[in-house]
Design an enzyme around this catalytic site. Structure first.
Site, PDB file in Angstrom:
ATOM      1  N   ASP A   1      60.767  -3.230  10.138  1.00 19.33           N
ATOM      2  CA  ASP A   1      59.669  -3.464   9.200  1.00 19.33           C
ATOM      3  C   ASP A   1      59.738  -4.872   8.629  1.00 19.33           C
ATOM      4  OD1 ASP A   1      58.527  -0.950   9.429  1.00 19.33           O
ATOM      5  OD2 ASP A   1      59.873  -0.079   7.941  1.00 19.33           O
TER       6      ASP A   1
ATOM      7  N   GLY B   1      49.066  -5.652  10.767  1.00 20.61           N
ATOM      8  CA  GLY B   1      48.108  -5.859  11.851  1.00 20.61           C
ATOM      9  C   GLY B   1      47.273  -4.637  12.164  1.00 20.61           C
ATOM     10  N   MET B   2      47.919  -3.477  12.307  1.00 21.42           N
ATOM     11  CA  MET B   2      47.192  -2.264  12.660  1.00 21.42           C
ATOM     12  C   MET B   2      46.227  -1.873  11.544  1.00 21.42           C
ATOM     13  SD  MET B   2      46.413  -0.015  14.762  1.00 21.42           S
ATOM     14  CE  MET B   2      47.585  -0.283  16.080  1.00 21.42           C
TER      15      MET B   2
ATOM     16  N   ASP C   1      41.055 -15.376 -34.081  1.00 26.54           N
ATOM     17  CA  ASP C   1      42.448 -15.435 -33.610  1.00 26.54           C
ATOM     18  C   ASP C   1      43.179 -14.099 -33.715  1.00 26.54           C
ATOM     19  OD1 ASP C   1      42.160 -18.075 -33.049  1.00 26.54           O
ATOM     20  OD2 ASP C   1      43.240 -18.837 -34.787  1.00 26.54           O
TER      21      ASP C   1
END
EC number: 1.3.7.7
Length: 507
Positions: free
Chosen positions: A293, A428-429, A36
């Site tokens: 954006d 996406g790009m 522990d």
């Protein structure tokens, strides 16, 4: 007690030791078997501090089991008192050593007769509470102990002449706590409010008697500090603000609540112009939310999971300030689940209250979000599912104890959150460029389910063909193919299986 290889909130003694080691010149003694005693290693690794972790393990071994613990525990307390000269020694058992059912309070009483330091036993039920609940209770216990002492000696000071605040709940191993503390101090200075005490981070227990001289208490994190704030309200009539200033809207709400308390206390302040200036000109978040954006993110699906404070704030920010659809929001703070559900019900489609990481992982896999906002575990889940993840809550690893300045609270915190959100979504790009030029997206697809119950195998040709599918639909195609294979009793997925599944879905 639960056997698990992943816990979102640790056992109770970790919470107690976090509070003890946050204070200055306080020593923790852990009555525990060797398994522990990992707190020292964990804190030394994660917190970028120059001092040793002030925690000693009083080891429960076979000799202790044969003879009892009293002699060893008392000896360790008096030895540390002589070596370290602490102001306070906090003794805590662990859930394992609690099984021995020893009278540790008696050990503390006996040890305190021969120590210069104050000695207390953590008043925590180690079977019923977790790390966060224990931290909250231990902080309240230490505050109570020293204020009762100050009251008996007639040392409670009067309220300050000008507005002042105590910031409660800043601890070691907290999520970005040091940066949040700096940002809150800046915010209070901008509002013309003096910071009276910050506890427990680097605070002296001798200064706890100064707490009642502040006008109000600020509790930025619901998990730690709320019990102490309620105690101070009951005993000394001190109001508290428990609105986490995360995001533009909640920061403004927090400031307006502070304004209300100060004006009720005899001040005359108006922070509306400050809120407007910060929102429009200083914080980039409001501008970002109107930019192209952010519009690219509108309607994207996300899931949120973490402790109550951060998960609630993040859900509201994504839904209300950025137009991102939160499919579900979840918390591992089951003990405070009603409050969580009430806070997020208008900002997400579904609510998940669980501390089972497999259940969380399966819920993520089921809804296929564009991004995950969660803890370190959700980051691992995201990597397995090829879904980006922004880390917004503890438990976390070393990368979320940054060297640079990265608060989550206040107006600078809103900028950091904007960056985190935008950078968490795969654009996406970027997705196409990774396909064209190679990168992390072209490595072999991991084909395990989150619950690790997959009975299917993919051939090398099948995986190669799957890799040719664009990343943003690949996960869905993979799941549809596996469902198709299971329905037809196919155990090995080939290229032909992939095309057959595609035709079946198309039909």
């Amino acid at each position: 007690m639960k056997l698990a290889y992943w816990m979102y909130a640790g056992p109770a003694h970790i919470g107690t030791l976090r509070i003890a080691s946050s204070f200055k010149n306080v020593h923790g003694i852990m009555h525990a078997p060797l398994g522990d005693d990992y707190f020292n290693v964990m804190r030394s690794m994660l917190e970028r501090e120059r001092d040793f972790t002030p925690v000693t393990t009083s080891v429960v071994d076979r000799h202790v089991l044969a003879r009892g613990s009293q002699e060893k525990v008392v000896d360790n307390i008096t030895r540390k008192d002589g070596e370290e000269h602490p102001d306070l020694i906090v003794l805590t058992p662990t859930c394992t050593s609690s099984i021995l059912q020893e009278d540790l309070q008696n050990f503390v009483t006996r040890a305190s007769l021969s120590t210069q330091a104050d000695v207390i036993l953590a008043d925590v039920n180690h079977y019923r509470v977790n790390e966060l609940q224990a931290a909250d209770r231990t902080l309240e216990q230490i505050v109570q102990f020293y204020l009762a002492k100050a009251r008996a000696e007639g040392e409670i000071p009067d309220r300050t002449a000008t507005p002042s605040v105590n910031i409660l709940g800043m601890t070691t191993l907290g999520f970005h706590n040091q940066h949040d503390c700096t940002e809150l101090k800046k915010l209070m200075a901008d509002l013309g409010i003096t910071v009276n005490e910050v506890i427990p981070a680097n605070a002296s227990v001798h200064n706890l008697k100064r707490l009642p001289q502040a006008w109000f208490n600020l509790v930025p994190y619901r998990e730690v500090g709320l019990m102490a704030a309620r105690y101070l309200e009951t005993e000394f009539g001190m109001p508290y603000v428990d609105i986490a200033p995360m995001g533009v809207v909640e920061t403004a709400r927090c400031i307006r609540k502070i304004q209300q308390i100060l004006n009720q206390g005899g001040a005359s302040v108006d922070y509306e112009e400050f809120i407007n200036t910060q929102t429009v000109h200083v914080s980039q978040a409001a501008w970002f939310s109107r930019s192209i954006d952010c519009q690219n993110l509108t309607g994207k699906k996300a899931v949120v999971y973490g402790d109550n404070t951060h998960a609630v704030a993040m859900t509201k920010i994504l839904s209300r300030e950025m137009g991102i659809k939160v499919v579900w929001a979840g918390t591992y703070c089951k003990y405070d689940g009603d409050w969580f559900r009430d806070q997020v019900k208008d900002y997400c489609d579904d609510v998940l209250i669980t501390d089972d990481h497999a259940q969380v992982g399966d819920a993520i896999a089921r809804v296929e979000p564009a991004a995950i906002f969660g803890t370190q575990m959700e980051r691992h889940v995201g990597k397995r599912l090829n879904i980006p993840c922004g880390v917004i809550a503890a438990p976390v690893h070393i990368q979320n104890f940054p060297v640079g300045y990265r608060p989550f609270l206040g107006y600078e915190g809103t900028n950091q959150i904007c960056d985190l959100v935008y950078n968490s979504f795969t654009l996406g790009m970027e997705d196409h460029l990774l396909e064209f030029f190679g990168g992390h997206d072209t490595k072999e697809v991991i084909h395990k389910g989150i619950s690790a119950e997959s009975d299917l195998t993919w051939t090398a040709e099948g995986l190669t063909e799957l890799n040719k599918i664009p990343g943003f639909v690949r996960g869905k195609v993979k799941r549809n193919t596996e469902k198709f294979a299971r329905d037809r009793g196919i155990s090995e997925i080939t290229v032909e299986t992939l095309y057959a599944a595609k035709e079946a879905v198309g039909a």
